[in-house]
Design a protein around this motif. Structure first.
Motif, PDB file in Angstrom:
ATOM      1  N   PRO A  69      61.411  32.982   8.025  1.00 56.24           N
ATOM      2  CA  PRO A  69      60.872  31.843   8.779  1.00 56.24           C
ATOM      3  C   PRO A  69      60.520  32.272  10.203  1.00 56.24           C
ATOM      4  N   TRP A  70      59.300  32.035  10.593  1.00 60.18           N
ATOM      5  CA  TRP A  70      58.849  32.478  11.911  1.00 60.18           C
ATOM      6  C   TRP A  70      59.499  31.625  12.995  1.00 60.18           C
ATOM      7  N   PRO A  71      60.101  32.242  14.020  1.00 63.73           N
ATOM      8  CA  PRO A  71      60.809  31.482  15.059  1.00 63.73           C
ATOM      9  C   PRO A  71      59.855  30.859  16.076  1.00 63.73           C
ATOM     10  N   THR A  72      60.383  29.967  16.881  1.00 59.10           N
ATOM     11  CA  THR A  72      59.608  29.347  17.963  1.00 59.10           C
ATOM     12  C   THR A  72      59.999  29.898  19.332  1.00 59.10           C
ATOM     13  N   ASP A  73      60.972  30.777  19.365  1.00 56.43           N
ATOM     14  CA  ASP A  73      61.393  31.412  20.625  1.00 56.43           C
ATOM     15  C   ASP A  73      61.351  32.924  20.477  1.00 56.43           C
ATOM     16  N   PRO A  74      60.891  33.625  21.529  1.00 56.17           N
ATOM     17  CA  PRO A  74      60.261  33.077  22.728  1.00 56.17           C
ATOM     18  C   PRO A  74      58.884  32.502  22.427  1.00 56.17           C
ATOM     19  N   HIS A  75      58.438  31.581  23.246  1.00 55.30           N
ATOM     20  CA  HIS A  75      57.202  30.866  22.932  1.00 55.30           C
ATOM     21  C   HIS A  75      55.973  31.765  23.005  1.00 55.30           C
ATOM     22  N   TRP A  76      56.107  32.954  23.628  1.00 55.89           N
ATOM     23  CA  TRP A  76      54.987  33.886  23.748  1.00 55.89           C
ATOM     24  C   TRP A  76      55.065  35.008  22.706  1.00 55.89           C
ATOM     25  N   SER A 311      55.770  16.853  27.610  1.00 55.43           N
ATOM     26  CA  SER A 311      54.914  17.965  28.029  1.00 55.43           C
ATOM     27  C   SER A 311      55.539  19.295  27.634  1.00 55.43           C
ATOM     28  N   ALA A 312      54.683  20.298  27.426  1.00 52.64           N
ATOM     29  CA  ALA A 312      55.143  21.653  27.117  1.00 52.64           C
ATOM     30  C   ALA A 312      54.106  22.641  27.617  1.00 52.64           C
ATOM     31  N   ALA A 313      54.576  23.728  28.212  1.00 49.19           N
ATOM     32  CA  ALA A 313      53.687  24.803  28.678  1.00 49.19           C
ATOM     33  C   ALA A 313      53.647  25.890  27.614  1.00 49.19           C
ATOM     34  N   LEU A 314      52.532  25.979  26.897  1.00 48.74           N
ATOM     35  CA  LEU A 314      52.410  26.908  25.772  1.00 48.74           C
ATOM     36  C   LEU A 314      51.044  27.580  25.784  1.00 48.74           C
ATOM     37  N   PRO A 315      50.964  28.832  25.308  1.00 46.03           N
ATOM     38  CA  PRO A 315      49.676  29.525  25.213  1.00 46.03           C
ATOM     39  C   PRO A 315      48.999  29.259  23.874  1.00 46.03           C
ATOM     40  N   ILE A 316      47.748  29.664  23.775  1.00 46.32           N
ATOM     41  CA  ILE A 316      47.047  29.767  22.505  1.00 46.32           C
ATOM     42  C   ILE A 316      46.841  31.258  22.241  1.00 46.32           C
ATOM     43  N   ALA A 317      47.254  31.717  21.063  1.00 48.61           N
ATOM     44  CA  ALA A 317      47.102  33.136  20.718  1.00 48.61           C
ATOM     45  C   ALA A 317      46.541  33.231  19.305  1.00 48.61           C
ATOM     46  N   CYS A 318      45.502  34.045  19.124  1.00 50.29           N
ATOM     47  CA  CYS A 318      44.809  34.120  17.834  1.00 50.29           C
ATOM     48  C   CYS A 318      44.908  35.506  17.220  1.00 50.29           C
ATOM     49  N   VAL A 319      44.597  35.564  15.923  1.00 51.38           N
ATOM     50  CA  VAL A 319      44.716  36.798  15.168  1.00 51.38           C
ATOM     51  C   VAL A 319      43.761  37.876  15.685  1.00 51.38           C
ATOM     52  N   GLY A 321      43.470  38.794  18.556  1.00 51.68           N
ATOM     53  CA  GLY A 321      44.113  39.497  19.660  1.00 51.68           C
ATOM     54  C   GLY A 321      43.980  38.819  20.994  1.00 51.68           C
ATOM     55  N   TRP A 322      43.111  37.818  21.108  1.00 52.97           N
ATOM     56  CA  TRP A 322      42.942  37.163  22.406  1.00 52.97           C
ATOM     57  C   TRP A 322      43.963  36.041  22.557  1.00 52.97           C
ATOM     58  N   SER A 323      44.231  35.694  23.787  1.00 57.10           N
ATOM     59  CA  SER A 323      45.171  34.607  24.068  1.00 57.10           C
ATOM     60  C   SER A 323      44.875  34.019  25.435  1.00 57.10           C
ATOM     61  N   THR A 324      45.479  32.887  25.696  1.00 56.45           N
ATOM     62  CA  THR A 324      45.382  32.261  27.014  1.00 56.45           C
ATOM     63  C   THR A 324      46.762  32.295  27.660  1.00 56.45           C
ATOM     64  N   SER A 325      46.796  32.045  28.926  1.00 61.93           N
ATOM     65  CA  SER A 325      48.082  31.839  29.588  1.00 61.93           C
ATOM     66  C   SER A 325      48.621  30.475  29.185  1.00 61.93           C
ATOM     67  N   ASP A 326      49.805  30.128  29.636  1.00 62.38           N
ATOM     68  CA  ASP A 326      50.394  28.830  29.297  1.00 62.38           C
ATOM     69  C   ASP A 326      49.527  27.697  29.829  1.00 62.38           C
ATOM     70  N   GLN A 327      49.210  26.760  28.952  1.00 60.03           N
ATOM     71  CA  GLN A 327      48.528  25.530  29.338  1.00 60.03           C
ATOM     72  C   GLN A 327      49.531  24.380  29.249  1.00 60.03           C
ATOM     73  N   TRP A 328      49.349  23.360  30.085  1.00 61.25           N
ATOM     74  CA  TRP A 328      50.264  22.219  30.060  1.00 61.25           C
ATOM     75  C   TRP A 328      49.730  21.177  29.100  1.00 61.25           C
ATOM     76  N   TRP A 329      50.403  21.073  27.959  1.00 66.02           N
ATOM     77  CA  TRP A 329      50.020  20.121  26.930  1.00 66.02           C
ATOM     78  C   TRP A 329      50.882  18.866  27.040  1.00 66.02           C
ATOM     79  N   ARG A 330      50.302  17.724  26.698  1.00 63.30           N
ATOM     80  CA  ARG A 330      51.064  16.474  26.736  1.00 63.30           C
ATOM     81  C   ARG A 330      50.709  15.632  25.512  1.00 63.30           C
ATOM     82  N   GLY A 331      51.756  15.108  24.881  1.00 61.92           N
ATOM     83  CA  GLY A 331      51.527  14.284  23.705  1.00 61.92           C
ATOM     84  C   GLY A 331      52.832  13.830  23.091  1.00 61.92           C
ATOM     85  N   VAL A 332      52.796  13.555  21.793  1.00 65.40           N
ATOM     86  CA  VAL A 332      53.951  13.018  21.068  1.00 65.40           C
ATOM     87  C   VAL A 332      54.640  14.149  20.313  1.00 65.40           C
TER      88      VAL A 332
END
Length: 420
Positions: A69-76, A311-319, A321-332
């Motif tokens: 099972p793939w973990p959620t920590d660390p978030h990067w 809110s959560a500060a999380l990046p977007i990372a794709c297969v 190889g590119w990624s973004t820095s942490d973005q501030w997401w807000r929702g449910v």
């Protein structure tokens, strides 16, 4: 006979020799091992054992023995492993080509087979060369978003990696003593003016009639290393935002951020490319359908905004190889949505997420219970203080720590909670 590739005298470069080949081999041994491990981690990050919609290699059999099972920590985590996988793979291209060039004479040596051990080595070499070229070519094409190869990238690259690594392991076992011996000679300060053959049967890589050198072996290694550093410098920037991204001139996501403002960060799939119309995402038309043991609820965007927001500060990372820095997401929180359909807080199970998009891979994706229960896992309605743009998934999208970008489903239409 000297005009035939099977003759040692045909190959006149003074650069070839056990020392040059061994140095390149040691670098590739370390680099390709890292590539293989990070590639397996990338596959595990999709949680292919969770649901058929996540499994792009359904016939993997025992090759999926290591999945967890793939973990959620660390978030990067996925940002790091996949960034290393792609960036290192591209940087190793000059070293790989130099290594193949250095041993090219042995592909033509006669007789082609001298013993059972030599036959095994030759077969492993064929699989090794074919496998490594296949893996590097398909990997680079995937990074460039050029899907010209037949079939899906995922099974092709996955099975190709296992074929290559099996041959790689056999080759390392057979050639390691020779490489160690050559490196010891290098440490002792010996050059290859009169290099001893590996055995009485195996020809030396050194030409019996070398041409005049135009560069030393160390100079050639410097040239190869410089090429790798150049590729590294023109690729690694796609893992960062801001001016550094513009240095990644060899990567499709190495340009400036698309647009400006809170939604001005990298994307892979646009709403237009996936057939998402403004009419179906309008406030009047769009509803999120959430299903669980207590039934089904339909929520408008306005009703979602009335639920507790987090809110959560999380990046977007794709297969690729590119990624973004942490973005501030807000929702449910996903856990809160599960509570609406019959689950107590902290007990949410797996969830199947379905998108409005009608074409393209990962229109549907599954998330494990540990991902759903993480308090940073959101059905995001906004980012960086503003509503989502259409290209970032308006009216709602998934964002989960450490998950590959394709599992962060955009334009969410339906969520079904339950064991998958």
């Amino acid at each position: 006979m000297e005009r035939l590739p099977s003759s040692p005298a045909f190959w006149r470069s003074p650069l070839r020799g056990p020392w040059f080949t061994s140095v390149l081999g040691v670098v590739l041994l370390a680099g390709i091992t890292v590539l293989f491990v990070t590639g397996l981690l990338s596959y595990a990050a999709y949680n292919p054992g969770l649901s058929p919609v996540n499994d792009k290699t359904p016939d993997k059999g025992v090759l999926g023995f290591y999945l967890f099972p793939w973990p959620t920590d660390p978030h990067w985590l996925y940002r790091l492993t996949q960034g290393v996988h792609v960036t290192l793979g591209i940087a190793l291209v000059p070293i790989l080509l130099a290594k193949l060039w250095s041993v090219l004479p042995r592909l033509f040596q006669l007789p082609p087979v001298r013993s059972w051990a030599h036959a095994l080595e030759r077969i492993s070499l064929l699989m090794l060369v074919g496998g490594v070229l296949f893996e590097f070519v398909t990997g680079v094409l995937n990074v460039q978003l050029d899907y010209v190869f037949p079939g899906s990238f995922y099974p092709l690259h996955f099975y190709g990696a296992w074929v290559f690594f099996a041959a790689f392991t056999v080759h390392v076992v057979l050639r390691a003593p020779t490489a160690v011996r050559n490196l010891r000679r290098m440490r002792a300060g010996e050059e290859e003016a009169v290099p001893p053959p590996v055995s009485s049967e195996e020809p030396s890589l050194v030409s019996p009639n070398p041409a005049e050198p135009t560069v030393s072996r160390r100079g050639a290694l410097g040239l190869v290393g410089g090429g790798s550093l150049l590729l590294l410098a023109t690729t690694v920037g796609q893992n960062f935002d801001g001016p550094l991204r513009r240095t990644a001139v060899l990567a499709p996501h190495g340009g400036a951020e698309p647009g400006s403002g809170p939604n001005g960060f990298q994307i892979n799939k646009t709403a237009l490319s996936r057939g998402i119309s403004a009419a179906e995402t309008s406030e009047e038309a769009w509803r999120l359908v959430v299903t669980g043991p207590s039934g089904t609820v339909r929520l408008s965007r306005a009703e979602l905004l009335e639920l507790p927001q987090h809110s959560a500060a999380l990046p977007i990372a794709c297969v690729e190889g590119w990624s973004t820095s942490d973005q501030w997401w807000r929702g449910v929180r996903l856990d809160d949505l599960a509570a609406l359909v019959g689950y107590e807080a902290g007990t949410a199970p797996d969830v199947l997420v379905e998108s409005l998009q009608r074409r393209g891979a990962f229109r549907r994706a599954a998330l494990r219970a540990n991902q759903v229960r993480d308090p940073r896992s959101l059905l995001a309605l906004g980012v960086n203080g503003e509503p989502l743009s259409p290209d970032h998934g308006y009216p709602a999208r998934i964002i989960v720590p450490a998950a590959p970008g394709v599992l962060n489903t955009k334009w969410v239409a339906r969520m079904t909670f339950g064991e998958l």
